[in-house]
Design a protein around this motif. Structure first.
Motif, short mmCIF file in Angstrom:
data_model
loop_
_atom_site.label_atom_id
_atom_site.label_comp_id
_atom_site.label_asym_id
_atom_site.label_seq_id
_atom_site.Cartn_x
_atom_site.Cartn_y
_atom_site.Cartn_z
N GLN A 479 0.82 -1.22 0.00
CA GLN A 479 0.00 0.00 0.00
C GLN A 479 0.85 1.27 0.00
OE1 GLN A 479 -1.77 -2.57 1.98
NE2 GLN A 479 -2.95 -2.68 0.10
N SER A 480 2.15 1.11 0.15
CA SER A 480 3.02 2.28 0.31
C SER A 480 3.01 3.16 -0.92
CB SER A 480 4.44 1.81 0.59
OG SER A 480 5.31 2.90 0.59
N GLU A 481 3.01 4.50 -0.68
CA GLU A 481 3.10 5.43 -1.81
C GLU A 481 4.51 5.42 -2.39
OE1 GLU A 481 1.59 9.35 -1.07
OE2 GLU A 481 -0.27 8.57 -0.28
N ALA A 484 10.13 2.25 -2.10
CA ALA A 484 11.58 2.30 -1.89
C ALA A 484 11.90 2.65 -0.44
CB ALA A 484 12.20 3.33 -2.82
N GLN A 485 10.95 3.31 0.23
CA GLN A 485 11.19 3.69 1.62
C GLN A 485 10.91 2.55 2.59
OE1 GLN A 485 8.86 7.19 2.30
NE2 GLN A 485 10.35 8.53 1.31
N SER A 486 10.44 1.41 2.05
CA SER A 486 10.06 0.30 2.94
C SER A 486 11.26 -0.25 3.71
CB SER A 486 9.40 -0.83 2.13
OG SER A 486 10.30 -1.34 1.18
N VAL A 487 12.46 0.10 3.24
CA VAL A 487 13.64 -0.40 3.94
C VAL A 487 13.77 0.22 5.33
CG1 VAL A 487 15.27 1.33 3.07
CG2 VAL A 487 16.05 -1.00 3.55
N THR A 488 13.10 1.34 5.57
CA THR A 488 13.16 1.94 6.90
C THR A 488 12.15 1.28 7.85
OG1 THR A 488 11.60 3.60 6.19
CG2 THR A 488 13.91 4.22 6.09
N SER A 489 11.46 0.24 7.35
CA SER A 489 10.48 -0.45 8.18
C SER A 489 11.16 -1.50 9.06
CB SER A 489 9.45 -1.14 7.29
OG SER A 489 10.10 -2.16 6.57
#
Lengths: 565, 243
Positions: A479-481, A484-489
């Motif tokens: 669902q992320s906009e 690429a930022q999912s690595v900060t999860s």
């Protein structure tokens, strides 16, 4: 004001409702992990600055000058980081968020919508930078034995700095949005930001700061220190804040308060001006950004189209996903600046090896060269982990809301994951081997060390890529906009921690036997039976670990993704 | 052709589909209607292999989804309610992607893809990136790609959402034509007029359970009315759930 607060409420309520969400039970664990890692970084920054400031205090004459210059550099860096971070955040908040259509349909003025989004953007872009800057000021306070006034001044000065940085960024974004072709906003700002970052990085590296430790350049160093005492530009907000904090550190209340008032008055005036500008132009830019983007490079003739003909010999499903993966990657312009960034990092990485002053070291050069080469395996694979975190880990999440296509297609999740593995494995292997071989050539290492490092890296790359794909599949965010930022999860952090553990284990397993072999060759002796056994067991363990690093994460990722509802 | 046995799906404590039993014959158009949150999309997604059921079986063309998911999916054309597709591919590249996935013969691909894209009036956009398509165009592209491999079953969630009147008429005619050719169509919809117009049988799902199924006449009997349209029948059957 009532409308602005109402516009901010969904964000506050979403945050508050987090504990009721489906993944609420994992939140405590995630919070604990993030909190621990964050605290370690915070403590690390404090320890480094405290140590450096204590060291500076010991340098007679120059110590305080250096400490002042360091603070000035910290503030300029903080300001630059805030501007960079604010550009990206305000761009998303003001033009790209999915809820904007709803927000703009509400009976609220454009200026109020802008103010609410800008406020949210300021908090999002600033909080982390500010949190990690606090230990720096804390170390100054402790080392210079400052009182409560200093800490109050720091707190009151950082807030307007954030507002000013965020305001400048928002105005730039709003104005450029009116001028730029529709749909190119995001690409433009990301590209611009990375180009600026690259220029700064390259410029800093090519200044060769390592020369500062070379006594030959000491004469010029004295001149350099003199230049350090020159004040900053009086028109920069960082100068007012620096002067204010320095005055507070020295107990000059009047001067400190004057600088603080100067900063706050500018911040308030800036908010007034940006609200006025945005009220007039924000909606025009927003409307323009809703138009779909044209292709940056228009489609060519139908016959010339297929550039992925090399993949034609693959079987149907494999070709389908491989072609899709490659095409979508290269057509996503937000990926391009990051590729340039990687190229720049490789250049800097290799340049560092070419300027190492090994001949000036009291330790024997051959010995040092091979130690560096051995440690370089760890460093290169850490670089690989960072690259994999950015490109491989989000690969599954990049499927986004189109993941239904995979789920409804006659292709196993396992096949999809292995295709993703193969697509990223080849370029990352080439990248890492280039780093290893070229740095080894620059270090003039022994053939044994060259073979060892090339082989070890060859064995480790599949493990790291597999962990990236596997963890990305186990913790997908469709669902992320911005996937690429999912690595900060949580999953991204876990991936990086386990990769670091994997690299460290391999290096530790090889260190002892390699040292033994190297020293035996250096002294012209041969290995004993026990040493041979140690060598075989260690390398067998490395091989086993590398195989497990490929198989286990892929299987685990497959299992988790198959269960994902 | 389609058989659902004791199909159950739970999301945590929420029971989305409750022991659903259903069968659809070859060449039949089966409409699936129900209030919001009744379990239509969940059922459709389980049938498409997009979701795994908590319990129960989905059998399509005699093959159990749990035993051979790839084999079943090869026989299905799945059309979701929201047209999320790869925005950075062109329409024709997406067709090629689907063809590769479903093993469409290379020799027939180009002609067939062009024919479908022309039929759905998006051929002129075939070389444009999907990110520049409207919602309706994306929906038409997905329907085209779902038909590319000549599936024996079409599973479609809200087929008419986002389509213009001309496209709706075309899709309705096409479904009838495909059904006459032996293709089984399972569709969920809120457009009761469409269900009444083209479906051979209709099932009403309510709180995850199938509360009525049959022809419009059968449903009228179940609702205890003689002179009423499907909308009225639906409201009676699902009474108390409507806002």
């Amino acid at each position: 004001m009532r409308e602005i607060l109402a516009l901010l409420k969904p964000r506050l309520w979403s945050f508050k409702n987090g504990s009721y969400s489906r993944d609420a039970k994992n939140r405590k664990l995630k919070g604990l992990l993030f909190g621990t890692v964050g605290l370690l970084f915070w403590a690390g920054i404090f320890a480094i600055f405290y140590r450096v400031l204590v060291y500076f205090q010991g340098i007679e004459g120059f110590g305080d000058v250096l400490a002042r210059k360091l603070m000035s550099m910290v503030l300029v860096t903080l300001f630059s980081l805030l501007i960079f971070s604010s550009i990206i955040t305000s761009l998303t908040k003001l033009y790209l968020s999915k809820d904007l259509i709803l927000v703009h349909s509400m009976p609220v003025s454009t200026a109020k919508i802008f103010l609410a989004r800008w406020f949210e953007s300021t908090i999002d872009s600033s909080w982390m930078v500010v949190v990690y800057m606090l230990p720096v000021f804390l170390s100054y306070g402790i080392v210079y034995k400052a009182g409560l006034f200093f800490y109050t001044m720091v707190g009151l000065s950082i807030i307007p700095l954030c507002l000013i940085a965020s305001g400048i960024s928002a105005v730039a974004v709003v104005l450029v949005a009116v001028i730029l072709p529709a749909g190119r906003l995001r690409s433009f700002f990301i590209f611009l930001g990375f180009v600026l970052f690259l220029i700064l990085l390259m410029a800093f590296r090519l200044m060769r700061p390592e020369r500062l430790v070379n006594p030959d350049t000491f004469a010029s160093l004295i001149l350099y220190f003199k230049s350090l005492e020159a004040p900053g530009s009086p028109f920069l907000p960082t100068t007012w804040i620096f002067d204010g904090i320095q005055a507070a550190l020295q107990g000059q209340v009047g001067s400190a308060v004057f600088d603080l008032i100067l900063t706050w008055s500018f911040a308030v005036a800036a908010i007034f001006v940006i609200t006025w500008i945005s009220g007039a132009t924000y909606f025009t830019g927003y409307s323009k950004a809703q138009t779909t983007a044209g292709r940056l490079f228009p489609a060519r003739g139908r016959k010339k189209r297929e550039r992925t003909y090399l993949l034609n010999h693959l079987s149907g499903a494999v070709r389908a996903f491989a072609v899709k993966e490659i095409k979508t990657f290269f057509r996503d312009q937000t990926q391009w600046p990051q590729i340039f960034l990687i190229i720049a990092l490789i250049v800097i990485y290799l340049y560092n090896f070419s300027v190492l002053p090994l001949d000036k070291s009291p330790i024997k050069t051959v010995y040092l060269q091979n130690i560096f080469s051995f440690l370089n395996m760890g460093l290169a694979t850490f670089v690989l982990t960072a690259v994999a975190a950015r490109f491989v880990y989000p690969a599954v999440s990049m499927e986004g809301e189109a993941f239904w296509i995979v789920r409804s297609s006659p292709v196993r999740i396992r096949t999809l994951l292995w295709i993703k593995f193969c697509v990223y494995y080849a370029p990352l292997l080439i990248l890492t081997e280039i780093l290893i071989v070229v740095s080894n050539l620059l270090l003039h290492v022994t053939p044994f060390m060259m073979v060892l490092s090339v082989t070890t890296v060859f064995l480790m790359v599949p493990g790291i890529v597999s962990m990236g794909v596997g963890f990305g599949a186990a913790y997908p965010d469709f669902q992320s906009e911005n996937p690429a930022q999912s690595v900060t999860s949580f999953g991204g952090l876990l991936f990086m921690i386990l990769c670091a553990g994997f690299i460290a284990t391999v290096i530790v397993l090889e260190a002892g036997p390699v040292y033994t072999v190297f020293m035996a060759g250096f002294r012209g002796g041969s290995l004993s039976t026990l040493q041979w056994m140690w060598l075989v067991v260690s390398f067998s363990l490395v091989l086993l670990l590398c195989i497990l690093a490929v198989i286990v994460p892929m299987r685990w990722g497959e299992r988790c993704l198959s269960r994902n509802d | 052709m389609i058989e659902l046995k004791n199909l159950t799906k739970r999301y945590g404590k929420t029971l989305a589909v409750n022991n659903l039993n259903l069968s659809v014959a070859r060449g039949e158009i089966y409409g699936f209607i129900g209030p919001n949150g009744a379990g239509k999309t969940t059922t459709i997604r389980i049938m498409g292999g997009v979701l795994a059921p908590t319990e129960g079986l989905v059998t399509i063309d005699g093959i159990n989804m749990a035993d051979d998911p790839e084999g079943v999916k090869r026989r299905i054309g799945f059309i979701p309610d929201r047209p999320f597709i790869y925005e950075k591919l062109t329409g024709m590249e997406f067709m090629r992607f689907s063809a590769d996935l479903y093993g469409v013969d290379e020799r027939v691909f180009r002609d067939k893809a062009e024919e479908l894209l022309k039929k759905f009036a998006i051929f002129n956009w075939a070389d444009e990136l999907i990110e520049s398509y409207s919602h309706g165009m994306k929906q038409r592209l997905i329907i085209s790609s779902a038909l590319l491999h000549d599936p024996t079953v079409i599973i479609v969630d809200e087929p008419m959402v986002g389509l213009d009147p001309a496209a709706i008429k075309m899709v309705k005619n096409m479904f009838r034509e495909l059904s006459r050719g032996g293709m089984t169509i399972f569709m969920s919809t809120h457009t009761l007029a469409v269900a009444e117009d083209i479906c051979d049988r209709i099932g009403v799902i309510h709180r995850g359970a199938l509360i009525a199924t049959g022809t419009t006449g059968d449903l009228k009997r179940d609702a205890g009315v003689e002179e009423a349209d499907l909308e009225e029948v639906f409201l009676i059957l699902t009474e108390g759930q409507q806002i």
